[in-house]
Design a protein around this motif. Structure first.
Motif, PDB file in Angstrom:
ATOM      1  N   ALA A   1     -28.174  40.236   0.042  1.00 14.84           N
ATOM      2  CA  ALA A   1     -28.745  40.794  -0.570  1.00 14.84           C
ATOM      3  C   ALA A   1     -29.866  41.841  -0.237  1.00 14.84           C
ATOM      4  O   ALA A   1     -30.739  42.737  -0.319  1.00 14.84           O
ATOM      5  CB  ALA A   1     -29.023  40.409  -1.781  1.00 14.84           C
ATOM      6  N   SER A   2     -31.489  40.859  -0.010  1.00 15.97           N
ATOM      7  CA  SER A   2     -32.697  41.451   0.493  1.00 15.97           C
ATOM      8  C   SER A   2     -32.847  42.061   2.202  1.00 15.97           C
ATOM      9  O   SER A   2     -33.135  42.876   1.952  1.00 15.97           O
ATOM     10  CB  SER A   2     -33.178  40.294   0.831  1.00 15.97           C
TER      11      SER A   2
ATOM     12  N   PRO B   1     -12.219  43.083  -8.109  1.00 10.41           N
ATOM     13  CA  PRO B   1     -12.217  42.203  -9.990  1.00 10.41           C
ATOM     14  C   PRO B   1     -13.692  42.213 -10.288  1.00 10.41           C
ATOM     15  O   PRO B   1     -14.178  42.400  -9.288  1.00 10.41           O
ATOM     16  CB  PRO B   1     -11.441  41.267 -10.015  1.00 10.41           C
ATOM     17  N   ALA B   2     -14.051  42.270 -12.072  1.00  6.64           N
ATOM     18  CA  ALA B   2     -15.616  41.702 -11.592  1.00  6.64           C
ATOM     19  C   ALA B   2     -16.084  40.655 -11.037  1.00  6.64           C
ATOM     20  O   ALA B   2     -15.418  39.827 -11.476  1.00  6.64           O
ATOM     21  CB  ALA B   2     -15.311  41.676 -13.339  1.00  6.64           C
ATOM     22  N   TYR B   3     -17.312  40.780 -10.907  1.00  7.82           N
ATOM     23  CA  TYR B   3     -17.292  39.472 -10.155  1.00  7.82           C
ATOM     24  C   TYR B   3     -19.375  39.395  -9.774  1.00  7.82           C
ATOM     25  O   TYR B   3     -19.491  40.411 -10.465  1.00  7.82           O
ATOM     26  CB  TYR B   3     -17.311  39.085  -8.691  1.00  7.82           C
ATOM     27  N   ARG B   4     -19.838  38.715  -9.518  1.00  6.62           N
ATOM     28  CA  ARG B   4     -20.640  38.609  -9.840  1.00  6.62           C
ATOM     29  C   ARG B   4     -21.705  37.587  -8.227  1.00  6.62           C
ATOM     30  O   ARG B   4     -20.888  37.050  -7.939  1.00  6.62           O
ATOM     31  CB  ARG B   4     -21.394  37.709 -10.799  1.00  6.62           C
ATOM     32  N   GLY B   5     -22.485  38.452  -8.084  1.00  2.17           N
ATOM     33  CA  GLY B   5     -23.116  37.946  -6.402  1.00  2.17           C
ATOM     34  C   GLY B   5     -23.630  36.597  -6.826  1.00  2.17           C
ATOM     35  O   GLY B   5     -23.517  35.840  -7.668  1.00  2.17           O
ATOM     36  N   ARG B   6     -24.106  35.962  -5.241  1.00  2.00           N
ATOM     37  CA  ARG B   6     -24.703  35.083  -4.912  1.00  2.00           C
ATOM     38  C   ARG B   6     -26.646  34.696  -5.540  1.00  2.00           C
ATOM     39  O   ARG B   6     -26.977  33.545  -5.597  1.00  2.00           O
ATOM     40  CB  ARG B   6     -24.778  34.118  -3.476  1.00  2.00           C
ATOM     41  N   ASN B   7     -26.732  36.144  -6.121  1.00  2.00           N
ATOM     42  CA  ASN B   7     -28.131  36.137  -6.384  1.00  2.00           C
ATOM     43  C   ASN B   7     -28.067  37.165  -7.811  1.00  2.00           C
ATOM     44  O   ASN B   7     -27.292  38.620  -7.457  1.00  2.00           O
ATOM     45  CB  ASN B   7     -29.004  35.474  -5.314  1.00  2.00           C
TER      46      ASN B   7
ATOM     47  N   ILE C   1     -18.817  44.494  -0.249  1.00  2.00           N
ATOM     48  CA  ILE C   1     -17.567  43.337  -1.087  1.00  2.00           C
ATOM     49  C   ILE C   1     -18.912  41.883  -0.234  1.00  2.00           C
ATOM     50  O   ILE C   1     -17.856  42.383   1.418  1.00  2.00           O
ATOM     51  CB  ILE C   1     -16.713  42.431  -1.715  1.00  2.00           C
ATOM     52  N   PRO C   2     -19.241  41.386  -0.566  1.00  4.35           N
ATOM     53  CA  PRO C   2     -19.880  40.678   1.080  1.00  4.35           C
ATOM     54  C   PRO C   2     -18.591  39.520   1.159  1.00  4.35           C
ATOM     55  O   PRO C   2     -18.208  39.544   0.312  1.00  4.35           O
ATOM     56  CB  PRO C   2     -21.404  39.255   0.243  1.00  4.35           C
ATOM     57  N   ILE C   3     -19.383  39.835   2.975  1.00  9.56           N
ATOM     58  CA  ILE C   3     -17.878  38.435   3.216  1.00  9.56           C
ATOM     59  C   ILE C   3     -17.516  37.400   2.450  1.00  9.56           C
ATOM     60  O   ILE C   3     -16.849  36.344   2.133  1.00  9.56           O
ATOM     61  CB  ILE C   3     -18.535  38.512   4.606  1.00  9.56           C
ATOM     62  N   GLY C   4     -19.091  36.613   2.215  1.00 10.89           N
ATOM     63  CA  GLY C   4     -18.295  35.168   1.868  1.00 10.89           C
ATOM     64  C   GLY C   4     -18.111  35.263  -0.017  1.00 10.89           C
ATOM     65  O   GLY C   4     -17.877  34.181   0.394  1.00 10.89           O
ATOM     66  N   LEU C   5     -17.867  35.830  -0.327  1.00 15.16           N
ATOM     67  CA  LEU C   5     -16.461  36.221  -1.963  1.00 15.16           C
ATOM     68  C   LEU C   5     -15.494  36.692  -1.216  1.00 15.16           C
ATOM     69  O   LEU C   5     -14.581  36.112  -2.657  1.00 15.16           O
ATOM     70  CB  LEU C   5     -18.088  36.875  -2.458  1.00 15.16           C
ATOM     71  N   LEU C   6     -15.018  36.687  -0.302  1.00 16.65           N
ATOM     72  CA  LEU C   6     -14.028  37.554   0.321  1.00 16.65           C
ATOM     73  C   LEU C   6     -13.141  36.230   0.400  1.00 16.65           C
ATOM     74  O   LEU C   6     -13.333  34.684   1.220  1.00 16.65           O
ATOM     75  CB  LEU C   6     -13.834  38.183   0.915  1.00 16.65           C
TER      76      LEU C   6
END
Length: 711
Positions: A599-600, A659-665, A642-647
């Protein structure tokens, strides 16, 4: 961090990773295979997010746009060139209705200027040494500098530590007294007589490197690092019809006579014996042949950024070039406003100095003989027109006044109604003869600048015309081929959708592959058509006889890119929406692996866009709010990443919705927000608080939608 590919692709990238960092997923370990079986099944149109990041229950179909207006990326917000018939229409008070032109005129962004207008005669000078005011006593702008600083503008903003990013980089700020970081580059000096004068401060060391391109007499017209900035006097001459189109006029006069002669012989009755000579005997060569064109190159190592109206502005293109884009295009401009000296359309022709550097190429690859990479550049111009004379005169005008231009691309694929109804854009797909005349004429007047075309598969789904059109652009129509040779189209880009589909279906890369095969066949056919009696003139054949072929549509990863190059056999891929959602896709292509940007890091790209926007449009109230407006348009696509690490599954698809999701931070969650109010908050991190008069309405005002699976 780098995420390894989901399947091994030997030599896919250009920078090989160490063996320890490359992981094969073709033969997973037993534990990995077991975890694969525990994954939820794939659902068409739905991006499967790892369970720990889900806000809703796994597999639940959550609110999502039914139809996302991705036409906005390619040609949204622009109105078509004015139709002469509209001059007869009356406005609400009986006067003539003036059609709005330019970008996003159907949407209001509020007032984006200062409360009081400062006269240009003192906007860049010391307080006691103003330039003469051209308006004299008739000038209604403010000439009192201290009053302007106190009442005519808002207070300086505090982002970037209160230091003007433009001044900090170049040593001088072209916005002068209007700059909203003014306190960082002004001071008050006291003269011997006791008078105190406000003066602007410059950094001579930094300024020395930028002085060579500065217009000292008119600093308001100069932006550092920007090329193709056409002087106002040329635009005025165009608007007042004082520019002589000698080449175009000669060619159009010949074209008119030749067309009339051809039609007479084509339609005359077979029993008419009064005419003893056929058309071929009476054919006369054009007044001049196109000069030898500069050879260009498209290859595996040159991914291209598509021409994107509104989104494809100069700061965004500059960001993409920094991230690895090898070829860029201007936003689509209309030919008629170009000829009329319209300021907004000429502004689209500006490019950053990084875009005029040579693109990367592989000397051992399929490079045509005579290609000189040192004379090549990244930046090309795209226009659209609905009549041959407009396209031809526009090509001559652009060639004359733009010194930094790789090629001129004619848009034959824009699906927007305002463009289509005038006979431009994708309407040209149904008028191949007109399009051929455009390209032949543009080639004749464009000096060494090559001419290319961007098309779609057809207008309607049940009638695909791209194959026949490509044959015509490669070889020429049968009625013109024998006399004039090939049209000279240097490259064709095919978007794998019809106009009717817009963006509602996935791009058809199998059809693109079929057309790529035809291109290779036609390039060979051109040589077979020549004979010793009527040999095709070499200067009518682009790139020594080769026409390049580019594919376009739904490219969202390096896996997509190399699949299209290897399987569809295109020379390279033009990337549009995928680059707006994920600008570092070009870096992924160069490295041949996924890049999971934190994200940064993504916030850093937004900061760069803000800085580049201020350099391009200024750090004053108007410039900051132009930057804010285009940054918000960028964020309306950027949030879809969509961040790769979330897929759960790779490769990611551009057309899948999560779907609705939250990020890693928290920052990653904020960047994924589809609420335009959050986008404004993000813009305020780098552009300060938005003024009360500024407005931004997203293209989609409702957040309750359903997922639409692609056909």
């Amino acid at each position: 961090m780098g995420i390894p590919e989901t399947r091994e692709r030997p030599n896919a990238g250009f920078a090989e990773e160490p063996a320890s960092k490359r992981v094969k997923f073709d033969a997973p370990a037993p534990a990995a295979a077991e975890s694969e079986s525990q994954k939820p099944p794939r659902v068409k149109g739905l991006a499967i997010i790892k369970e720990e990041y889900l806000i809703t229950a796994p597999g639940q179909r959550v609110p999502e746009p039914a139809t996302i207006d991705d036409d906005a990326a390619e040609a949204g917000g622009r109105t078509a060139a004015p139709d002469p018939r509209d001059a007869q229409q009356k406005g609400p008070k009986g006067g003539k209705r003036k059609k709005q032109q330019g970008q996003n005129k159907e949407r209001s962004f509020g007032i984006m200027s200062d409360a009081m207008r400062l006269c240009n005669s003192i906007a860049w000078t010391p307080e006691f040494s103003p330039r003469p005011c051209k308006q004299g006593e008739r000038c209604n702008a403010l000439h009192d500098l201290r009053k302007y600083l106190k009442e005519g503008r808002r207070e300086d903003i505090e982002v970037f530590g209160g230091v003007c990013p433009v001044w900090e980089k170049f040593g001088k700020c072209p916005s002068g007294w209007r700059c909203l970081f003014l306190s960082s580059h002004m001071k008050e000096i006291e003269h011997e007589d006791g008078r105190k004068e406000l003066v602007l401060v410059s950094d001579s060391d930094k300024l020395a490197s930028a002085e060579s391109n500065e217009a000292e007499d008119k600093p308001e017209e100069k932006r550092y690092g920007v090329v193709n900035d056409v002087p106002p006097n040329i635009k005025i001459d165009l608007s007042r019809k004082r520019v002589n189109f000698e080449k175009s006029d000669q060619y159009l006069a010949w074209l008119s006579k030749d067309t009339e002669l051809y039609r007479f012989h084509h339609h005359r009755h077979k029993d008419d014996v009064d005419e003893t000579k056929d058309y071929r005997a009476q054919y006369v060569e054009p007044p001049f042949k196109p000069s030898e064109k500069r050879k260009i190159y498209f290859g595996r190592e040159t991914p291209a950024l598509a021409p994107l109206t509104t989104q494809g502005n100069l700061p965004f293109r500059r960001l993409c070039v920094e991230l690895g884009a090898e070829l860029t295009y201007s936003e689509m401009a209309y030919g008629l406003p170009i000829l009329q000296g319209d300021k907004q359309d000429w502004t689209l022709m500006r490019a950053h100095e990084s875009e005029i550097l040579p693109p990367r190429f592989n000397p051992s690859g399929p490079v045509e003989t005579g290609y000189d990479n040192s004379k090549d550049m990244r930046f090309g111009v795209q226009i659209t027109a609905n009549a041959p004379w407009i396209a031809i005169k526009s090509a001559e005008t652009l060639t004359r006044f733009l010194p930094h231009m790789r090629l001129i691309d004619i848009n034959c694929g824009c699906p927007i109604d305002q463009v289509f109804k005038t006979g431009a854009g994708s309407a040209l797909l149904d008028t191949p003869s007109k399009l051929e005349r455009m390209i032949r004429g543009m080639n004749a007047v464009s000096s060494e600048v090559p001419i290319t075309a961007k098309i779609r598969m057809g207008v309607s789904d049940h009638k695909l015309t791209a194959q026949k059109l490509i044959e015509r652009l490669t070889l020429g129509g049968e009625e013109m081929r024998e006399q004039q040779g090939a049209p000279g189209c240097a490259a064709v880009t095919l978007h794998g959708r019809t106009r009717q589909q817009r963006y509602t279906r996935a791009a058809d890369w199998s059809y693109i592959g079929e057309c790529a095969a035809l291109i290779k066949k036609y390039n060979t056919t051109k040589n077979d058509l020549t004979d010793t009696i009527r040999e095709v003139e070499e200067n009518t054949l682009p790139n020594g006889g080769k026409m390049y072929f580019l594919g376009n549509g739904d490219c969202y990863s390096h896996v997509d890119y190399f699949d299209h190059v290897d399987n569809a056999k295109v020379d390279t891929v033009m990337i549009g929406r995928g680059a707006i959602v994920k600008p570092w896709i070009f870096e992924e292509i160069e490295k041949g692996q996924y890049l999971d940007r934190s994200a940064s890091e993504r916030l850093t790209y937004i900061e760069k866009f803000a800085r580049y926007g201020m350099e391009a449009w200024g750090s004053d109230e108007l410039g900051l709010n132009y930057t804010r407006r285009f940054l918000l348009e960028f964020l309306s696509f950027f949030n879809r990443y969509i961040p790769i690490g979330l897929l759960e599954y790779l490769p990611p698809s551009l057309n899948e919705r999560p779907p609705a999701y939250r990020g890693r931070n928290d920052l990653e969650t904020l960047l994924a927000s589809r609420d335009y109010k959050d986008w404004i908050k993000i813009s305020e991190m780098f552009l300060g608080p938005a003024p009360a008069a500024f407005k931004f309405e997203p293209k989609h005002k409702s957040n309750s939608y359903e997922i639409e699976a692609e056909g």
